[in-house]
Write a protein that holds these residues in place. Structure first.
Motif, PDB file in Angstrom:
ATOM      1  N   LEU A 175       0.688  -1.271   0.032  1.00  0.00           N
ATOM      2  CA  LEU A 175      -0.087  -0.069   0.106  1.00  0.00           C
ATOM      3  C   LEU A 175       0.667   1.173   0.152  1.00  0.00           C
ATOM      4  CD1 LEU A 175      -2.896  -0.885   2.538  1.00  0.00           C
ATOM      5  CD2 LEU A 175      -2.958  -0.991  -0.137  1.00  0.00           C
ATOM      6  N   LEU A 176       1.946   1.162   0.656  1.00  0.00           N
ATOM      7  CA  LEU A 176       3.037   2.156   0.744  1.00  0.00           C
ATOM      8  C   LEU A 176       3.375   2.932  -0.568  1.00  0.00           C
ATOM      9  CD1 LEU A 176       4.849   1.701   4.007  1.00  0.00           C
ATOM     10  CD2 LEU A 176       3.073   3.369   3.439  1.00  0.00           C
ATOM     11  N   ILE A 177       3.432   1.886  -1.467  1.00  0.00           N
ATOM     12  CA  ILE A 177       4.091   1.924  -2.846  1.00  0.00           C
ATOM     13  C   ILE A 177       3.242   3.150  -3.625  1.00  0.00           C
ATOM     14  CG2 ILE A 177       4.302   0.992  -4.968  1.00  0.00           C
ATOM     15  CD1 ILE A 177       5.297  -1.372  -3.844  1.00  0.00           C
ATOM     16  N   TRP A 178       2.007   2.868  -3.388  1.00  0.00           N
ATOM     17  CA  TRP A 178       0.888   3.792  -3.917  1.00  0.00           C
ATOM     18  C   TRP A 178       0.643   5.109  -2.859  1.00  0.00           C
ATOM     19  CZ3 TRP A 178      -0.173   2.490  -8.703  1.00  0.00           C
ATOM     20  CH2 TRP A 178      -0.015   1.164  -9.004  1.00  0.00           C
ATOM     21  N   LEU A 179       0.589   4.937  -1.727  1.00  0.00           N
ATOM     22  CA  LEU A 179       0.422   6.047  -0.887  1.00  0.00           C
ATOM     23  C   LEU A 179       1.635   7.143  -0.714  1.00  0.00           C
ATOM     24  CD1 LEU A 179      -1.773   7.316   1.123  1.00  0.00           C
ATOM     25  CD2 LEU A 179      -0.486   5.932   2.968  1.00  0.00           C
ATOM     26  N   VAL A 180       2.627   6.782  -0.364  1.00  0.00           N
ATOM     27  CA  VAL A 180       3.728   7.489  -0.412  1.00  0.00           C
ATOM     28  C   VAL A 180       3.978   8.710  -1.435  1.00  0.00           C
ATOM     29  CG1 VAL A 180       6.303   7.928  -0.115  1.00  0.00           C
ATOM     30  CG2 VAL A 180       4.735   6.270   1.447  1.00  0.00           C
ATOM     31  N   PRO A 181       4.062   8.100  -2.752  1.00  0.00           N
ATOM     32  CA  PRO A 181       4.133   9.135  -3.914  1.00  0.00           C
ATOM     33  C   PRO A 181       2.874   9.966  -3.827  1.00  0.00           C
ATOM     34  CG  PRO A 181       4.788   6.697  -4.569  1.00  0.00           C
ATOM     35  CD  PRO A 181       4.183   6.747  -3.148  1.00  0.00           C
ATOM     36  N   LEU A 182       1.821   9.672  -3.357  1.00  0.00           N
ATOM     37  CA  LEU A 182       0.630  10.435  -3.736  1.00  0.00           C
ATOM     38  C   LEU A 182       0.652  11.592  -2.538  1.00  0.00           C
ATOM     39  CD1 LEU A 182      -2.306  10.661  -4.837  1.00  0.00           C
ATOM     40  CD2 LEU A 182      -3.279   9.400  -3.055  1.00  0.00           C
ATOM     41  N   LEU A 183       0.868  11.296  -1.479  1.00  0.00           N
ATOM     42  CA  LEU A 183       1.155  12.157  -0.356  1.00  0.00           C
ATOM     43  C   LEU A 183       2.233  13.030  -0.823  1.00  0.00           C
ATOM     44  CD1 LEU A 183       0.705  10.202   2.891  1.00  0.00           C
ATOM     45  CD2 LEU A 183      -0.888  11.737   1.833  1.00  0.00           C
ATOM     46  N   ALA A 184       3.471  12.677  -1.372  1.00  0.00           N
ATOM     47  CA  ALA A 184       4.385  13.643  -1.810  1.00  0.00           C
ATOM     48  C   ALA A 184       4.192  14.188  -3.158  1.00  0.00           C
ATOM     49  CB  ALA A 184       5.623  12.695  -2.029  1.00  0.00           C
ATOM     50  N   LEU A 185       2.969  13.934  -3.781  1.00  0.00           N
ATOM     51  CA  LEU A 185       2.736  14.539  -5.131  1.00  0.00           C
ATOM     52  C   LEU A 185       2.807  16.056  -5.160  1.00  0.00           C
ATOM     53  CD1 LEU A 185       2.206  13.907  -7.974  1.00  0.00           C
ATOM     54  CD2 LEU A 185      -0.478  13.803  -7.423  1.00  0.00           C
ATOM     55  N   PRO A 186       2.289  16.948  -4.149  1.00  0.00           N
ATOM     56  CA  PRO A 186       2.380  18.234  -4.173  1.00  0.00           C
ATOM     57  C   PRO A 186       3.814  18.633  -4.162  1.00  0.00           C
ATOM     58  CG  PRO A 186       0.837  17.662  -2.604  1.00  0.00           C
ATOM     59  CD  PRO A 186       1.542  16.453  -3.077  1.00  0.00           C
ATOM     60  N   GLN A 187       4.673  18.284  -3.339  1.00  0.00           N
ATOM     61  CA  GLN A 187       6.304  18.587  -3.621  1.00  0.00           C
ATOM     62  C   GLN A 187       6.551  18.252  -4.928  1.00  0.00           C
ATOM     63  OE1 GLN A 187       8.637  17.128   0.130  1.00  0.00           O
ATOM     64  NE2 GLN A 187       6.622  16.630   0.812  1.00  0.00           N
ATOM     65  N   SER A 188       6.446  17.161  -5.476  1.00  0.00           N
ATOM     66  CA  SER A 188       7.244  16.603  -6.732  1.00  0.00           C
ATOM     67  C   SER A 188       6.790  17.261  -7.786  1.00  0.00           C
ATOM     68  CB  SER A 188       7.122  15.035  -6.948  1.00  0.00           C
ATOM     69  OG  SER A 188       5.708  14.775  -6.910  1.00  0.00           O
ATOM     70  N   THR A 189       5.234  17.553  -7.803  1.00  0.00           N
ATOM     71  CA  THR A 189       4.788  18.489  -8.924  1.00  0.00           C
ATOM     72  C   THR A 189       5.451  19.953  -8.906  1.00  0.00           C
ATOM     73  OG1 THR A 189       2.673  17.231  -8.870  1.00  0.00           O
ATOM     74  CG2 THR A 189       2.574  19.466  -9.909  1.00  0.00           C
ATOM     75  N   HIS A 190       5.634  20.438  -7.519  1.00  0.00           N
ATOM     76  CA  HIS A 190       6.045  21.769  -7.241  1.00  0.00           C
ATOM     77  C   HIS A 190       7.404  21.973  -7.739  1.00  0.00           C
ATOM     78  CE1 HIS A 190       7.527  25.309  -5.106  1.00  0.00           C
ATOM     79  NE2 HIS A 190       8.625  24.575  -4.436  1.00  0.00           N
ATOM     80  N   TYR A 191       8.265  21.100  -7.639  1.00  0.00           N
ATOM     81  CA  TYR A 191       9.785  20.734  -8.046  1.00  0.00           C
ATOM     82  C   TYR A 191       9.758  20.831  -9.685  1.00  0.00           C
ATOM     83  CZ  TYR A 191      10.697  19.243  -3.211  1.00  0.00           C
ATOM     84  OH  TYR A 191      11.002  19.111  -2.147  1.00  0.00           O
ATOM     85  N   VAL A 192       8.764  20.249 -10.255  1.00  0.00           N
ATOM     86  CA  VAL A 192       8.852  20.048 -11.732  1.00  0.00           C
ATOM     87  C   VAL A 192       8.359  21.506 -12.410  1.00  0.00           C
ATOM     88  CG1 VAL A 192       8.359  18.754 -13.793  1.00  0.00           C
ATOM     89  CG2 VAL A 192       8.873  17.466 -11.714  1.00  0.00           C
ATOM     90  N   LEU A 193       7.022  21.861 -11.951  1.00  0.00           N
ATOM     91  CA  LEU A 193       6.374  22.683 -12.428  1.00  0.00           C
ATOM     92  C   LEU A 193       7.109  24.187 -12.567  1.00  0.00           C
ATOM     93  CD1 LEU A 193       2.573  22.524 -11.401  1.00  0.00           C
ATOM     94  CD2 LEU A 193       3.529  22.322 -13.676  1.00  0.00           C
ATOM     95  N   ASP A 194       8.118  24.270 -11.280  1.00  0.00           N
ATOM     96  CA  ASP A 194       8.844  25.521 -10.978  1.00  0.00           C
ATOM     97  C   ASP A 194       9.951  25.650 -12.340  1.00  0.00           C
ATOM     98  OD1 ASP A 194       7.484  26.071  -9.060  1.00  0.00           O
ATOM     99  OD2 ASP A 194       9.311  27.063  -8.047  1.00  0.00           O
ATOM    100  N   GLY A 195      10.127  24.530 -12.797  1.00  0.00           N
ATOM    101  CA  GLY A 195      11.118  24.663 -13.868  1.00  0.00           C
ATOM    102  C   GLY A 195      10.645  25.335 -14.997  1.00  0.00           C
ATOM    103  N   PHE A 196       9.181  25.389 -15.101  1.00  0.00           N
ATOM    104  CA  PHE A 196       8.495  25.981 -16.336  1.00  0.00           C
ATOM    105  C   PHE A 196       7.935  27.396 -16.220  1.00  0.00           C
ATOM    106  CE2 PHE A 196       8.445  21.441 -17.048  1.00  0.00           C
ATOM    107  CZ  PHE A 196       8.956  21.395 -18.215  1.00  0.00           C
ATOM    108  N   ILE A 197       7.418  27.469 -15.143  1.00  0.00           N
ATOM    109  CA  ILE A 197       6.568  28.471 -14.941  1.00  0.00           C
ATOM    110  C   ILE A 197       7.026  29.923 -14.597  1.00  0.00           C
ATOM    111  CG2 ILE A 197       4.375  27.089 -13.888  1.00  0.00           C
ATOM    112  CD1 ILE A 197       5.291  28.393 -11.018  1.00  0.00           C
ATOM    113  N   TRP A 198       8.317  29.918 -14.206  1.00  0.00           N
ATOM    114  CA  TRP A 198       9.094  31.083 -14.248  1.00  0.00           C
ATOM    115  C   TRP A 198      10.052  31.504 -15.499  1.00  0.00           C
ATOM    116  CZ3 TRP A 198       7.119  33.867 -10.484  1.00  0.00           C
ATOM    117  CH2 TRP A 198       6.362  33.149  -9.374  1.00  0.00           C
ATOM    118  N   ARG A 199       9.947  30.824 -16.503  1.00  0.00           N
ATOM    119  CA  ARG A 199      10.708  31.198 -17.413  1.00  0.00           C
ATOM    120  C   ARG A 199      10.296  32.256 -18.374  1.00  0.00           C
ATOM    121  NH1 ARG A 199      14.385  26.942 -19.225  1.00  0.00           N
ATOM    122  NH2 ARG A 199      14.098  24.942 -18.345  1.00  0.00           N
ATOM    123  N   ARG A 200      11.047  33.034 -18.702  1.00  0.00           N
ATOM    124  CA  ARG A 200      10.738  34.424 -19.296  1.00  0.00           C
ATOM    125  C   ARG A 200      11.533  34.606 -20.693  1.00  0.00           C
ATOM    126  NH1 ARG A 200       7.524  33.900 -15.873  1.00  0.00           N
ATOM    127  NH2 ARG A 200       6.635  35.446 -14.468  1.00  0.00           N
TER     128      ARG A 200
END
Length: 344
Positions: free
Chosen positions: A317-342
Motif C-alpha cells: 500500500l505504501l508504494i501507492w500512498l507515499v508518492p500520492l502524499l508527496a505529489l504536491p512536492q514533486s509537482t512543485h519541483y517540476v512545474l517550477d522549472g517551467f512557470i518562471w521562464r521568461r
C-alpha cells in the motif's frame, strides 16, 4: 543606473534578500545545543516545516491552477506533470522506500539550487555581459554545491533533507579540503572582479550581491558551520520558502515605472493576501496531518484528529500512498522549472 529590484527596495530587501541574514541571527541566538544536535522543538517544527517549508509548495497553485489565464495557457502541462510525477514516484517506491526518498531529495536539492540561480538572473537582467560576468553564475552554483559536497564527504550530520540515509555519504577529509579551497578561491575571484568593475564603472548591483551573500551565508552556515537540525532547518527553510512566497505574491519582476497588472483568480480582491497566506497554511496543515496520521505517527499533539486514520504499514500500500502524499512536492519541483521562464 537604478537598482534592478523585482518589486521595490523595501519589498525585496525584507522578503527576498534579508531572510538568510535574519535566519543566521536567530541561529546565533539559539542555545548551543540547538546548533549542534538533532533536537527540534515542536513549535519550531510547526513554524518552519509546516507553515513555511510545506506551505511554500502550495504557492505554486497561485501561479498555475488557481490562475484562470495561466490555467488555460498551460492546460497540457498542468495535467501531464502531476500524472508523470505520480507514475515515476510509484515506480521508484516499488524499488524501495529509500530509493524513492533519495531521488526526491536530490530533486529537491536541484530545485533549491535553481531558485537561487533564478533570482540571480532576475537581479542581473539589465546588465550587459562582459568579461568575468560568468563568475556570478559560477559562485551562485558553487555557493550551494560546495556545502552539499561537504555533506556528502562527511561521516554524518545531525540533520537530513527528508529521511536518514537519503544522501550517499563517505568520510573523505582530503575531498573536503579540495572543495573548500575551490570555494575560497571562487569567492576571492568574484570579490576581486566586482571591486575592479566598481572602480571602473562606479556601478554596484546591490540586490545581486546581497543575494549572493545571503546564499553563501545560509548554505555554508546551515550545512558546514553548524551541525544541528534546528540550525539547518532555520537557514534552509527561511532562506528558500519566504523569498519564494514573496515572488509568487508579486508575480515576477516589475517593469520599470510600469503599474502592476491586476491580480486574477483566488487571490484577487481586498483580502487577497490573507486568502493567499491562509490557503497555503491550510493546505500544508492538511498534508502534514495526512502524513502523520497515515505514515509517520510522530506529531499526534499537533494532528490529533488525524490520529483516527488507520496507520498504513503494508509495503504494497505504501508504494501507492507515499508518492500520492508527496505529489504536491514533486509537482512543485517540476512545474517550477517551467512557470518562471521568461523570454531572453
Amino acid at each position: 543606473m537604478p537598482q534592478p529590484w523585482i518589486r521595490s527596495a523595501r519589498y525585496d530587501g525584507l522578503l527576498i534578500l534579508a531572510p538568510p541574514f535574519l535566519a543566521l541571527g536567530l541561529v546565533l541566538a539559539l542555545p548551543p545545543t540547538y546548533r549542534s544536535s538533532a533536537q527540534m522543538p515542536l513549535l519550531a517544527w510547526v513554524a518552519l516545516v509546516v507553515l513555511i517549508d510545506v506551505a511554500h509548495v502550495y504557492g505554486t497553485l497561485f501561479q498555475t491552477y488557481f490562475d484562470p489565464q495561466k490555467r488555460r495557457q498551460r492546460r497540457t502541462l498542468l495535467w501531464v506533470v502531476p500524472v508523470a510525477c505520480y507514475a515515476a514516484g510509484v515506480a521508484l517506491h516499488s524499488l524501495g522506500g529509500l530509493v524513492f526518498w533519495r531521488v526526491l531529495a536530490y530533486l529537491a536539492v536541484f530545485h533549491f539550487i535553481r531558485q537561487q540561480y533564478g533570482f540571480l538572473r532576475l537581479y542581473g537582467r539589465h546588465e550587459t555581459p562582459e568579461k568575468g560576468t560568468w563568475l556570478a553564475t559560477a559562485l551562485i552554483y558553487y555557493a550551494t554545491i560546495y556545502p552539499l559536497v561537504y555533506w556528502h564527504l562527511s561521516p554524518g550530520r545531525n540533520f537530513n533533507w527528508f529521511v536518514d540515509g537519503e544522501f550517499v555519504q563517505i568520510d573523505w577529509p582530503a575531498g573536503r579540503w579540495v572543495a573548500t579551497g575551490l570555494y575560497v578561491a571562487l569567492i576571492a575571484a568574484y570579490a576581486s572582479h566586482e571591486f575592479r568593475r566598481w572602480r571602473r564603472t562606479r556601478i554596484f548591483n546591490l540586490p545581486r550581491n546581497l543575494l549572493l551573500g545571503g546564499t553563501l551565508v545560509s548554505w555554508y552556515a546551515g550545512i558546514v558551520w553548524f551541525n544541528g537540525d534546528l540550525a539547518f532547518t532555520l537557514l534552509n527553510v527561511v532562506s528558500h520558502g519566504i523569498p519564494y512566497l514573496a515572488l509568487v505574491w508579486n508575480g515576477g519582476p516589475s517593469p520599470q515605472h510600469a503599474p502592476r497588472p491586476p491580480r486574477r483568480g483566488a487571490w484577487a480582491g481586498r483580502y487577497g493576501l490573507l486568502v493567499f497566506l491562509g490557503a497555503v497554511a491550510l493546505f500544508a496543515f492538511l498534508e502534514e496531518g495526512l502524513w502523520d496520521g497515515l505514515v509517520w505517527r510522530e506529531h499526534g499533539t499537533v494532528f490529533g484528529w488525524f490520529q483516527r486514520l488507520p496507520a498504513v504499514a503494508s509495503p504494497a500500500l505504501l508504494i501507492w500512498l507515499v508518492p500520492l502524499l508527496a505529489l504536491p512536492q514533486s509537482t512543485h519541483y517540476v512545474l517550477d522549472g517551467f512557470i518562471w521562464r521568461r523570454p531572453k
